[in-house]
Write an enzyme that holds these catalytic residues in place. Structure first.
Site, PDB file in Angstrom:
ATOM      1  N   CYS A 412       0.858  -1.183   0.000  1.00 55.25           N
ATOM      2  CA  CYS A 412       0.000   0.000   0.000  1.00 55.25           C
ATOM      3  C   CYS A 412       0.887   1.223   0.000  1.00 55.25           C
ATOM      4  O   CYS A 412       2.118   1.127  -0.068  1.00 55.25           O
ATOM      5  CB  CYS A 412      -0.967   0.005   1.178  1.00 55.25           C
ATOM      6  SG  CYS A 412      -0.213   0.282   2.788  1.00 55.25           S
ATOM      7  N   HIS A 579      -4.813   6.696   7.726  1.00 57.53           N
ATOM      8  CA  HIS A 579      -3.448   6.903   8.184  1.00 57.53           C
ATOM      9  C   HIS A 579      -2.731   7.791   7.188  1.00 57.53           C
ATOM     10  O   HIS A 579      -3.232   8.052   6.087  1.00 57.53           O
ATOM     11  CB  HIS A 579      -2.713   5.572   8.352  1.00 57.53           C
ATOM     12  CG  HIS A 579      -2.762   4.696   7.144  1.00 57.53           C
ATOM     13  ND1 HIS A 579      -3.814   3.842   6.893  1.00 57.53           N
ATOM     14  CD2 HIS A 579      -1.915   4.545   6.100  1.00 57.53           C
ATOM     15  CE1 HIS A 579      -3.602   3.180   5.766  1.00 57.53           C
ATOM     16  NE2 HIS A 579      -2.452   3.604   5.258  1.00 57.53           N
TER      17      HIS A 579
END
Length: 659
Positions: A412, A579
């Site tokens: 990611c 995040h």
């Protein structure tokens, strides 16, 4: 509540999901019984007064003969097989199946009894009534059984079970007879009048504007099995055929689209289109062309115009089917075509395919995109919308790998949240399958090296991951918590690595990193009643908790928004984990997590988020807790416990105690 507040409130999330679940429930009641519909259609086609046998063998047109006796005409008017099957058998099968879905055999029996009430209390075939009374009977029987579970004295269990089911069935049958039956009859007549209005005013082709996009979004079951099949069956009983059975089942639009890809597509899409066309047209599996539309959404115009053309031709020729064609194969369509409708049905399929081909060809010829890079991602998106693995996905993507797989990495943008969660879920599946020697890790894309056998990434990041690891096989996912691609990866391991040993082993240091410290998820960072009403506000709320805990600088919250704008952090099962980006790690002072629960789901990029976990990972000491959180959200009972928790201590105990 003021009007201004109402106006500013976000739309309720998950409407597509709720409609899809509703359609799936209807489909699950009808599809297991399609064989009965086909049997009824064949009996009707053969034995009614205008059936095939009479057309082929005029000598059989005897009103006192065996054909008339089976068909229920002539001297046997009203008897035979055709009428009782559609009046009693088919609705009772649907009601029985609906009750069984909710509460097993006891629910099935009560559902069938309740359905008998609406069947006898109405003057039209009660398919809709069966779809109501079957699940209702199963649900009420389930609730009744729960009332006295474990409270019945030994020796009286059978007495209570039998009489409770009998009494409840009696009450529901009476309720269905006097209440639901007349209401559903009125609705059926009203819907039938609406269809007649569309036919009489040449507006029926416009239904393709709704049906074709609904097919791609897997919402067609609510339309097809909830409305078209019941209305079409009623119409077929009266006239011997119905055009409604062809609105969704016509294979022409999908065939035309795939033929266009064969002629003007590129790369994998063009190479896979011939096989997909055979499966779609002859096998009747329409979902195989959905990824080709999702890959280039403007192509939905081609299927809509093709569908409208097919419907127009059927209206023009007055053609129809005697019963539903399931699956939507040309073979099933012809098997149910009414006598005198073969020319019209053929023209409708050919014309629909021709128009779809022409429009799709024009759009593809003027398109500058790269099909080869997008088909796998579009297939993953289709499976995500469907909610389970597609039976034809491997035909489109060519599988995940052909060599032995020893290392899998979840990639990611930052490598601290989404990838860690996905890796945890897949790792558990792989271990349970007995492939403990396969190492599953996670990483930021920027840190990837071309040393992995398989790379799993969000569909929006697959192209970037492929550039860093060109020699690896790549799998695109959208729902990190419950992607159907995980099961496909396990099946691939069984093919490439051989059968698993069956032993569950810990294969990654992140799983065994130990229990997280109390400061990773502080009690002050747990909020049970979040105040945000949008995804952006929820990111601010989770981020400010991290700031207040001293885990991050305020600049990190901005990076959380930047991360969200590039790729969604929605994980699935009501969980989002916002995040920061990889570039914002300098704004992290120490590892920290925050947890916010919302009483009403927040619209998170079209998905409903009830729980938001903010993440700031300075190293790997938060990975153990993320692994535990992932396991919590894989279990519906643990998610229910989180919804019911009343203290921060209780929430933390649930999250940290997961195995």
């Amino acid at each position: 509540m003021s009007q201004a507040v109402v106006a500013d409130a976000p739309p309720r999330a998950g409407m597509r999901v709720r409609v899809q679940k509703f359609g799936t429930a209807l489909s699950n009641m009808v599809m297991p019984n399609i064989g009965a519909f086909i049997a009824w259609g064949l009996i009707t086609a053969l034995f009614i007064k205008a059936g095939w046998l009479q057309a082929i063998f005029p000598a059989l047109q005897n009103p006192d003969g065996w054909v008339a006796k089976i068909g229920g005409w002539g001297s046997y008017d009203g008897a035979g097989i055709v009428g009782p099957m559609i009046t009693y058998l088919l609705p009772l099968l649907i009601g029985y199946t609906g009750g069984r879905m909710v509460h097993g055999n006891r629910g099935a029996v009560v559902g069938a009894i309740a359905t008998m009430g609406v069947v006898t209390g109405a003057d039209v075939p009660m398919f809709m009534g069966a779809m109501i009374m079957g699940p209702l009977g199963g649900y009420l029987m389930k609730k009744l059984d729960a009332l006295w579970e474990g409270k019945i004295r030994p020796g009286f269990e059978m007495l209570v079970d039998n009489f409770s089911a009998g009494i409840l069935g009696m009450l529901l049958a009476i309720f269905g007879f006097f209440g639901i039956g007349p209401i559903v009859s009125a609705f059926t007549r009203g819907a039938g009048n609406a269809v007649n209005f569309l036919v009489d005013n040449d507006l029926l082709p416009l239904t393709s504007i709704l049906i074709e996009p609904a097919k791609v979004l897997f919402l067609n079951n609510a339309i097809n099995h909830g409305v078209l099949t019941p209305l079409g069956t009623t119409q077929a009983l009266e006239t011997g055929k119905s055009i409604l059975f062809l609105l969704e089942a016509n294979p022409g639009p999908g065939l035309g689209l795939l033929l266009a890809y064969m002629a003007f597509g590129k790369g994998v899409a063009r190479a896979s289109a011939p096989g997909a066309a055979i499966i779609q047209f002859f096998g009747g599996i329409h979902e195989i062309y959905f990824p080709y539309v999702l890959m280039k959404p403007k192509l939905i115009i081609a299927t809509i115009l093709g569908g409208m053309t097919g419907v127009f031709m059927n209206v023009l020729f007055g053609s129809g089917l005697r019963a539903p064609a399931a699956p939507g194969s040309i073979i099933a369509v012809y098997a149910q075509t009414a006598s005198g409708s073969f020319l019209g049905v053929t023209v409708s399929v050919v014309a629909a395919a021709a128009v779809s081909f022409a429009v799709a060809s024009l759009l593809l010829k003027t398109d500058r995109g790269d099909d080869e890079q997008d088909l796998a991602a579009a297939t993953a998106e289709m499976e995500s919308m469907k909610g389970k693995k597609s039976s034809v996905a491997s035909m489109l993507t060519g599988g995940t790998a052909t060599k032995t797989i020893h290392s899998i990495v979840f990639a990611c943008d930052a490598g601290m949240g989404s990838s860690a969660m996905g890796a945890s879920v897949l790792r558990r599946k792989i271990q349970k399958a007995g492939f403990g020697d396969v190492k599953v890790t996670n990483s930021a894309i920027s840190n990837l090296t071309d040393t992995y056998d398989l790379v799993v990434s969000h569909r929006d990041l697959t192209d970037r991951a492929r550039q860093k690891t060109p020699s690896a096989a790549h799998v695109s996912v959208e729902d990190f918590m419950s992607s159907p691609r995980y099961d496909e990866i396990v099946e691939q391991l069984e093919r490439t690595n051989g059968g698993g040993s069956g032993a569950e082993t810990v294969a990654d240091e992140q799983v065994s990193a130990g229990s997280p410290g109390d400061d990773v998820l502080a009690l002050d960072s747990i909020v049970l009643h979040g105040s945000a009403t949008s995804a952006a506000d929820a990111i601010d709320e989770a981020g400010q908790l991290l700031v207040a805990a001293g885990a991050v600088d305020p600049a990190y919250v901005r990076a959380m928004h930047d991360r969200e704008s590039s790729v969604s952090t929605y994980m699935g099962n009501g969980l989002a984990i916002p995040h920061g980006t990889n570039e914002a790690k300098d704004a992290i002072r120490r590892t920290g997590l925050s947890f916010v629960r919302y009483p009403e789901p927040i619209d998170w990029n079209g998905k409903p988020a009830e729980f938001v976990v903010g993440i700031a990972g300075a190293g790997k000491d938060h990975m153990a807790l993320l692994t535990k959180i992932a396991q919590v959200f894989l279990k519906s009972e643990d998610v229910a416990r989180l919804r019911q928790a009343t203290t921060s201590e209780e929430v933390k105990a649930i999250l940290t105690a997961a195995d």
